[in-house]
Design a protein around this motif. Structure first.
Motif, PDB file in Angstrom:
ATOM      1  N   ARG A   1       0.947  -1.341  -0.187  1.00 20.56           N
ATOM      2  CA  ARG A   1      -0.120  -0.112   0.160  1.00 20.56           C
ATOM      3  C   ARG A   1       1.035   1.368  -0.066  1.00 20.56           C
ATOM      4  NH1 ARG A   1      -2.796   0.560   4.931  1.00 20.56           N
ATOM      5  NH2 ARG A   1      -3.771   2.358   4.129  1.00 20.56           N
ATOM      6  N   PHE A   2       1.909   1.109   0.733  1.00 23.00           N
ATOM      7  CA  PHE A   2       3.041   2.280   0.908  1.00 23.00           C
ATOM      8  C   PHE A   2       3.621   2.671  -0.626  1.00 23.00           C
ATOM      9  CE2 PHE A   2       6.817   4.072   3.531  1.00 23.00           C
ATOM     10  CZ  PHE A   2       6.272   5.364   2.929  1.00 23.00           C
ATOM     11  N   ALA A   3       4.001   1.500  -1.227  1.00 20.75           N
ATOM     12  CA  ALA A   3       4.636   1.545  -2.483  1.00 20.75           C
ATOM     13  C   ALA A   3       3.420   2.006  -3.371  1.00 20.75           C
ATOM     14  CB  ALA A   3       5.082   0.378  -2.909  1.00 20.75           C
ATOM     15  N   ASP A   4       2.420   1.658  -3.513  1.00 20.25           N
ATOM     16  CA  ASP A   4       1.257   2.225  -4.306  1.00 20.25           C
ATOM     17  C   ASP A   4       1.041   3.440  -4.208  1.00 20.25           C
ATOM     18  OD1 ASP A   4       1.056  -0.592  -5.302  1.00 20.25           O
ATOM     19  OD2 ASP A   4      -0.711  -0.910  -4.152  1.00 20.25           O
ATOM     20  N   TYR A   5       1.177   4.132  -3.024  1.00 20.60           N
ATOM     21  CA  TYR A   5       0.816   5.706  -2.641  1.00 20.60           C
ATOM     22  C   TYR A   5       2.132   6.290  -3.078  1.00 20.60           C
ATOM     23  CZ  TYR A   5       1.003  10.088  -0.045  1.00 20.60           C
ATOM     24  OH  TYR A   5       1.086  11.093   0.380  1.00 20.60           O
ATOM     25  N   ILE A   6       3.320   5.752  -3.093  1.00 18.20           N
ATOM     26  CA  ILE A   6       4.508   6.585  -3.708  1.00 18.20           C
ATOM     27  C   ILE A   6       4.418   6.543  -4.967  1.00 18.20           C
ATOM     28  CG2 ILE A   6       6.997   6.126  -3.957  1.00 18.20           C
ATOM     29  CD1 ILE A   6       6.978   4.661  -1.249  1.00 18.20           C
ATOM     30  N   ASP A   7       3.866   5.569  -5.605  1.00 18.14           N
ATOM     31  CA  ASP A   7       3.613   5.522  -7.318  1.00 18.14           C
ATOM     32  C   ASP A   7       2.843   6.674  -7.590  1.00 18.14           C
ATOM     33  OD1 ASP A   7       4.117   4.454  -9.689  1.00 18.14           O
ATOM     34  OD2 ASP A   7       1.956   3.633  -9.629  1.00 18.14           O
TER      35      ASP A   7
ATOM     36  N   GLN B   1       9.583  -9.139  -6.640  1.00 14.90           N
ATOM     37  CA  GLN B   1       9.855 -10.525  -6.618  1.00 14.90           C
ATOM     38  C   GLN B   1       8.924 -11.227  -5.487  1.00 14.90           C
ATOM     39  OE1 GLN B   1      14.108 -10.195  -5.511  1.00 14.90           O
ATOM     40  NE2 GLN B   1      14.784  -9.999  -7.687  1.00 14.90           N
ATOM     41  N   ALA B   2       8.493 -10.604  -4.719  1.00 14.35           N
ATOM     42  CA  ALA B   2       7.692 -11.123  -3.734  1.00 14.35           C
ATOM     43  C   ALA B   2       6.166 -11.283  -4.209  1.00 14.35           C
ATOM     44  CB  ALA B   2       7.673 -10.494  -2.494  1.00 14.35           C
ATOM     45  N   THR B   3       5.609 -10.205  -4.936  1.00 16.67           N
ATOM     46  CA  THR B   3       4.391  -9.939  -5.328  1.00 16.67           C
ATOM     47  C   THR B   3       4.029 -10.381  -6.580  1.00 16.67           C
ATOM     48  OG1 THR B   3       4.692  -7.746  -5.794  1.00 16.67           O
ATOM     49  CG2 THR B   3       4.135  -8.148  -3.600  1.00 16.67           C
ATOM     50  N   GLY B   4       5.069 -10.184  -7.476  1.00 18.46           N
ATOM     51  CA  GLY B   4       5.094 -10.333  -9.111  1.00 18.46           C
ATOM     52  C   GLY B   4       4.479  -9.343  -9.771  1.00 18.46           C
ATOM     53  N   ASN B   5       4.262  -8.013  -8.926  1.00 17.78           N
ATOM     54  CA  ASN B   5       3.763  -6.875  -9.586  1.00 17.78           C
ATOM     55  C   ASN B   5       4.917  -6.298 -10.424  1.00 17.78           C
ATOM     56  OD1 ASN B   5       2.464  -4.360 -10.084  1.00 17.78           O
ATOM     57  ND2 ASN B   5       1.150  -4.579  -8.162  1.00 17.78           N
ATOM     58  N   GLU B   6       4.722  -6.132 -11.623  1.00 20.52           N
ATOM     59  CA  GLU B   6       5.705  -5.496 -12.459  1.00 20.52           C
ATOM     60  C   GLU B   6       5.748  -3.956 -12.167  1.00 20.52           C
ATOM     61  OE1 GLU B   6       7.632  -6.835 -14.787  1.00 20.52           O
ATOM     62  OE2 GLU B   6       7.210  -8.715 -14.394  1.00 20.52           O
ATOM     63  N   LYS B   7       4.794  -3.475 -11.675  1.00 22.16           N
ATOM     64  CA  LYS B   7       4.747  -1.846 -11.419  1.00 22.16           C
ATOM     65  C   LYS B   7       6.020  -1.624 -10.556  1.00 22.16           C
ATOM     66  CE  LYS B   7       1.775  -0.516  -8.561  1.00 22.16           C
ATOM     67  NZ  LYS B   7       0.423   0.248  -7.886  1.00 22.16           N
ATOM     68  N   TYR B   8       6.380  -2.433  -9.555  1.00 20.14           N
ATOM     69  CA  TYR B   8       7.314  -2.104  -8.617  1.00 20.14           C
ATOM     70  C   TYR B   8       8.660  -2.242  -9.480  1.00 20.14           C
ATOM     71  CZ  TYR B   8       3.498  -3.006  -5.400  1.00 20.14           C
ATOM     72  OH  TYR B   8       2.454  -2.827  -4.903  1.00 20.14           O
ATOM     73  N   LEU B   9       8.873  -2.859 -10.332  1.00 24.90           N
ATOM     74  CA  LEU B   9      10.260  -3.002 -11.328  1.00 24.90           C
ATOM     75  C   LEU B   9      10.130  -1.784 -12.066  1.00 24.90           C
ATOM     76  CD1 LEU B   9      12.245  -5.097 -11.384  1.00 24.90           C
ATOM     77  CD2 LEU B   9      11.149  -5.835 -13.593  1.00 24.90           C
TER      78      LEU B   9
END
Length: 653
Positions: free
Chosen positions: A165-171, A199-207
């Motif tokens: 959730r924090f990373a999504d907010y940062i995005d 790597q933990a979630t498979g969500n390409e957005k974080y990459l």
């Protein structure tokens, strides 16, 4: 680029005469001690307030924020170390404490996903206004690393969901879209953490987010100066030049154009770690080439013989090629931990033993020098030469300590050591296709899959003391694979016994490994005996501080002189070229660790210096003495005294 996978921490059990004691210290002493420190329960130690900051932010207590702007990261690194311990061994009491910390963090988290106690308590409404100095994304990154490690260890998602959730907010805050901030953090960390979250979630957005933060660095006009103007030219750390010295945070050039190690050493190696991660994940050859250039500059021109990096206190920074003063060295413990992170990523990308050689050098010397032998006291700075008489008097040495501290106001190093040693199993082996690579010779048991078959390898090691190692393979059915054994850079010859034959090998293959390919069956064994002479190491002729001096190395250990064995005025000592060494063990040092002794000389004056500071008619006399050298990591465990890694060498007469 053929990426290599490291064996998972949970599949490795360390049982080693040298390292098992360090793992025990982390589990039984360091992590509990650091928990007490984070809760301000260590008498005489610098207060932390880190847990209390979260309690105040969560509404459990009243009070004000205390500590450094990045105080949250100490909690995150402690939690990450706890996760690695839980991954290798169940510990209900530790897990209960960790679960409580995670519950506290979740309670403190804002509704939009934001977590940072400094800005929530001390400067609400000023979030993201001082990226150059205030470490918001750095703290977020360490929290993400803790969350991914805890999820892997326990399967519990509470913290992983919180940091997602924090990373999504940062995005929603950062990016190149209109209305978003086109900035990046002053202290790299979020970049490598987002790769782990991917790597933990498979969500390409974080990459993509990680690539964005790397890609923004060094663009013009300079973001840090723009935000400084925007906030009224205020500074959080006025004594440092984080805003205007762009090299300090490696934002002087785009990352792909950087080819020398500049600025703050920890920031640089954290950035390089992320660059290597992105190169691997995206098959980006240009990014890999930038990593190689920075790696080569660090290890061939800007690294101490102990694996320390960062030669200047101001800015905790690199300086210039071959500028490696021993007495003024910064060589922050965290910087060597970060160098190991970078080396491991490079090893996974490019098969070469030289990366593992650096892991070994930094690990056996600077990293474990950063903690006392009982695991309760710590060095932030790791000099190679210390004279206590000038400490506290000459401000140039204000960063140097002659004894380890119980805790620090800036306490990044102790939990960094804990999380590295708690995850040490991940650095021992790596697997690529049908090859199992042995990177570190640390005894224990690993379960892995190679050539599609489950395999167990047991390593029995007396590497640190005798250079002897053996392996035994267990497999459900015969399986053909290659066991690749690193030939360390300090070893000129190794005896390899396998399959009823024995041979002496003096060099590895082009990658620096000895490859044994065969059909392995349960019970097959390999024995190694590394030649382990005492080596007289010399620095590059352009290192002015070590010219005409030598340092001793035996196996992975660099040695030093200490006042406890050799008396004061270590600079007067000389080691003749023809001196031979005897080995012995010192009580109180780790089992099997050898000290070295050799005949030497002490240069002393003939006298007459009562009133004169300089003379033209003086000569030196040579007193025969017995010199004792101890492993560098063990210095400062027997009281305050002088220490020196480098010693003058006398030529044969």
């Amino acid at each position: 680029m053929n990426q290599t996978e490291s064996a998972a921490n949970r599949n490795i059990q360390i049982n080693d005469p040298f390292w098992s004691e360090y793992i025990r210290l982390v589990r039984e002493v360091m992590v509990p001690y650091q928990w007490e420190a984070l809760n301000d329960r260590i008498e005489g130690a610098e207060p932390s307030h880190a847990i209390r900051n979260f309690k105040i932010a969560a509404g459990r207590e009243e009070g004000e924020f205390y500590g450094m702007v990045f105080q949250d990261s100490d909690v995150a690194k402690w939690l990450e170390a706890a996760a690695y311990l839980l991954e290798t061994k169940r510990d209900p009491a530790l897990e209960e404490i960790a679960d409580g910390v995670i519950e506290l963090i979740a309670e403190a988290q804002r509704g939009d996903g934001y977590i940072n106690t400094y800005f929530m308590l001390k400067e609400p409404g000023r979030e993201w206004s001082d990226l150059a100095e205030c470490h918001e994304l750095y703290c977020a990154g360490h929290l993400i690393e803790a969350a991914t490690a805890y999820f892997r260890a326990t399967g519990k998602r509470k913290l992983l969901d919180a940091v997602s959730r924090f990373a999504d907010y940062i995005d929603t805050i950062f990016g190149t879209d209109p209305g978003k901030l086109q900035g990046y953090d002053g202290h790299q960390e979020i970049e490598l953490a987002l790769v782990k979250l991917h790597q933990a979630t498979g969500n390409e957005k974080y990459l993509r987010m990680s690539s964005y933060f790397l890609g923004q660095r060094g663009r013009k006009p300079h973001y840090f100066e723009e935000e400084w103007e925007k906030r009224g030219r205020t500074l959080h750390f006025p004594q440092l030049s984080m805003v205007h010295d762009h090299s300090y945070s490696q934002s002087h050039l785009p990352v792909r154009e950087q080819d020398t190690a500049e600025g703050h050493a920890v920031r640089l190696v954290y950035m390089c770690t992320a660059m290597a991660d992105i190169a691997a994940a995206t098959q980006d050859a240009g990014m890999l080439e930038a990593c190689r250039k920075l790696w080569d500059n660090i290890v061939s021109k800007r690294m101490y013989i102990t694996g320390g990096i960062g030669s200047m206190e101001q800015g905790e920074s690199f300086t210039a090629d071959y500028d490696l003063p021993g007495d003024l060295a910064y060589a922050e413990t965290c910087a060597s931990v970060g160098l190991i992170f970078f080396a491991r990523r490079m090893l996974q990308l490019h098969r070469s033993s030289r990366y593992a050689d650096v892991i070994e050098r930094a690990l056996y010397n600077t990293v474990i020098s950063g903690m006392s032998l009982d695991g309760t006291r710590f060095f932030y700075v790791n000099p190679l030469e210390v004279y206590p008489e000038v400490l506290g008097r000459n401000k140039n040495y204000n960063h140097v300590k002659a004894e380890r501290q119980g805790w620090f106001s800036c306490a990044c190093c102790p939990p960094n050591v804990a999380r590295l040693l708690a995850s040490l199993g991940e650095y021992i082996y790596s697997v690529q296709g049908d090859t199992v690579y042995t990177e570190l010779y640390i005894g224990g048991r690993v379960e892995t899959v190679v050539a599609g078959q489950p395999v167990v390898i047991e390593q029995h090691s007396r590497y640190a003391s005798e250079g002897r190692v053996s392996f035994e393979v267990t497999a459900e059915q015969p399986v053909t694979f290659t066991l690749a054994l690193r030939l360390p850079d300090w070893c000129d010859a190794v005896e390899v016994a396998a399959g009823g034959t024995s041979r002496i090998i003096t060099s590895g293959d082009d990658d620096g490994y000895i490859r044994l390919t065969r059909e392995w069956q349960s019970g097959d064994k390999v024995e190694l005996a590394f030649a382990m002479p005492v080596k007289r190491m010399k620095g590059h002729p352009l290192i002015r501080q070590t010219f005409s001096k030598i340092a001793l190395q035996r196996g992975p250990f660099v040695y030093c002189l200490e006042e406890a064995d050799n008396g004061k005025r270590l600079y007067q000592l000389r080691l003749p070229e023809e001196s031979e060494f005897t080995l012995s063990e010192e009580g109180g040092f780790p089992e099997g660790v050898k000290t070295l002794a050799a005949d030497g000389t002490r240069l002393t004056s003939a006298g007459g210096w009562d009133r004169e500071l300089y003379r033209s008619d003086s000569s030196w006399t040579r007193e025969q003495v017995r010199l004792t050298f101890i492993p560098y990591f063990a210095w400062a465990n027997r009281g305050v005294g002088e220490m020196s890694v480098w010693v003058g060498e006398e030529a044969k007469k």
